[in-house]
Enzyme design. Structure first.
Site, PDB file in Angstrom:
ATOM      1  N   ALA A  78      72.439  82.793  43.886  1.00 14.33           N
ATOM      2  CA  ALA A  78      71.262  83.048  44.713  1.00 14.33           C
ATOM      3  C   ALA A  78      71.609  84.060  45.789  1.00 14.33           C
ATOM      4  O   ALA A  78      72.744  84.131  46.249  1.00 14.33           O
ATOM      5  CB  ALA A  78      70.779  81.749  45.342  1.00 14.33           C
ATOM      6  N   GLY A 121      73.987  79.948  40.955  1.00  8.19           N
ATOM      7  CA  GLY A 121      72.775  80.143  40.159  1.00  8.19           C
ATOM      8  C   GLY A 121      73.006  80.990  38.926  1.00  8.19           C
ATOM      9  O   GLY A 121      72.298  80.851  37.929  1.00  8.19           O
ATOM     10  N   GLU A 124      74.341  78.604  36.444  1.00  9.81           N
ATOM     11  CA  GLU A 124      73.225  77.762  36.019  1.00  9.81           C
ATOM     12  C   GLU A 124      72.297  78.515  35.071  1.00  9.81           C
ATOM     13  O   GLU A 124      71.764  77.935  34.125  1.00  9.81           O
ATOM     14  CB  GLU A 124      72.474  77.236  37.238  1.00  9.81           C
ATOM     15  CG  GLU A 124      73.301  76.216  38.007  1.00  9.81           C
ATOM     16  CD  GLU A 124      72.597  75.674  39.226  1.00  9.81           C
ATOM     17  OE1 GLU A 124      72.434  74.451  39.309  1.00  9.81           O
ATOM     18  OE2 GLU A 124      72.220  76.482  40.098  1.00  9.81           O
ATOM     19  N   GLU A 144      79.064  75.485  45.004  1.00  9.61           N
ATOM     20  CA  GLU A 144      78.207  74.907  46.038  1.00  9.61           C
ATOM     21  C   GLU A 144      78.924  73.843  46.867  1.00  9.61           C
ATOM     22  O   GLU A 144      78.683  73.722  48.070  1.00  9.61           O
ATOM     23  CB  GLU A 144      76.936  74.325  45.401  1.00  9.61           C
ATOM     24  CG  GLU A 144      75.939  75.361  44.929  1.00  9.61           C
ATOM     25  CD  GLU A 144      76.193  75.884  43.517  1.00  9.61           C
ATOM     26  OE1 GLU A 144      75.307  76.560  42.968  1.00  9.61           O
ATOM     27  OE2 GLU A 144      77.293  75.622  42.954  1.00  9.61           O
TER      28      GLU A 144
END
Length: 196
Positions: A78, A121, A124, A144
């Site tokens: 992100a 992200g 992911e 994270e």
């Protein structure tokens, strides 16, 4: 009647689109086009990605490949500056998790062609695809935990299904980074290919 090869760039308010989409027959190529930001996902990029997925469905493509512009990052995660600018209600909207679900549930087969870093992200996003192929310079991680948060776009569910619970805990709880060879050994990717 056969559909003619087409190329489409999804419009963006910026001078260059954040998502490039090329369609040729049953195959589509989606390129996250923010190499100066390590292809990080911000709201505009996520919106353009959804638009690209719609175009892929309209074109009735059977396969789409997702990759990142340049050779340093697939998707670095992100966009931290964009996250800082988000409101509390944005967090509840599940902006990135909705994108990952749209990829995972798309009618076309999704293949992640991971070149460079696939962090947070980006990892992911790769996990949401049906298949993952890595270049030799690929690096996967869900860092994270090192920031005091958890992967919030489906990584905690998808990673254990792909690599098993023990390996998933290793990556998620420690913030471990796996290079392409380790990702292949653990079953995260199905193939490692020569880098650019």
């Amino acid at each position: 009647m056969a559909r003619a090869p087409a190329s489409l760039e999804v419009p963006s308010p910026m001078s260059e689109p954040n998502i490039l989409l090329a369609i040729e027959g049953p195959l589509a190529l989606v390129t996250v086009n923010r190499p100066d930001k390590r292809n990080a996902l911000d709201l505009a990029t996520v919106d353009e990605f959804h638009a690209a997925l719609s175009e892929i469905a309209k074109a009735r493509c059977s396969v789409f490949i997702v990759t990142g512009a340049g050779d340093k990052s697939f998707v670095a995660g992100a966009d931290i500056n964009a996250i800082r600018a988000r409101r509390r209600s944005d967090a509840l909207a599940g902006i990135n998790s909705r994108l990952m679900a749209a990829i995972e549930n798309h009618d076309a087969v999704a293949i992640a062609a991971v070149n460079g870093f696939a962090m947070g992200g980006g990892c992911e996003l790769a996990l949401a695809c049906d298949l993952r192929i890595a270049s030799e310079n690929a690096v996967f991680g869900l860092p994270e935990a090192t920031l005091g948060i958890i992967p919030a776009a489906g990584g905690t569910q998808r990673l254990p299904r792909i690599v098993g619970l023990g390996r998933a805990k290793e990556m998620i709880l420690t913030g471990a980074r796996w290079d392409a060879r380790r990702a292949l050994e653990y079953g995260l990717v199905s193939e490692v290919v020569a880098g650019p």
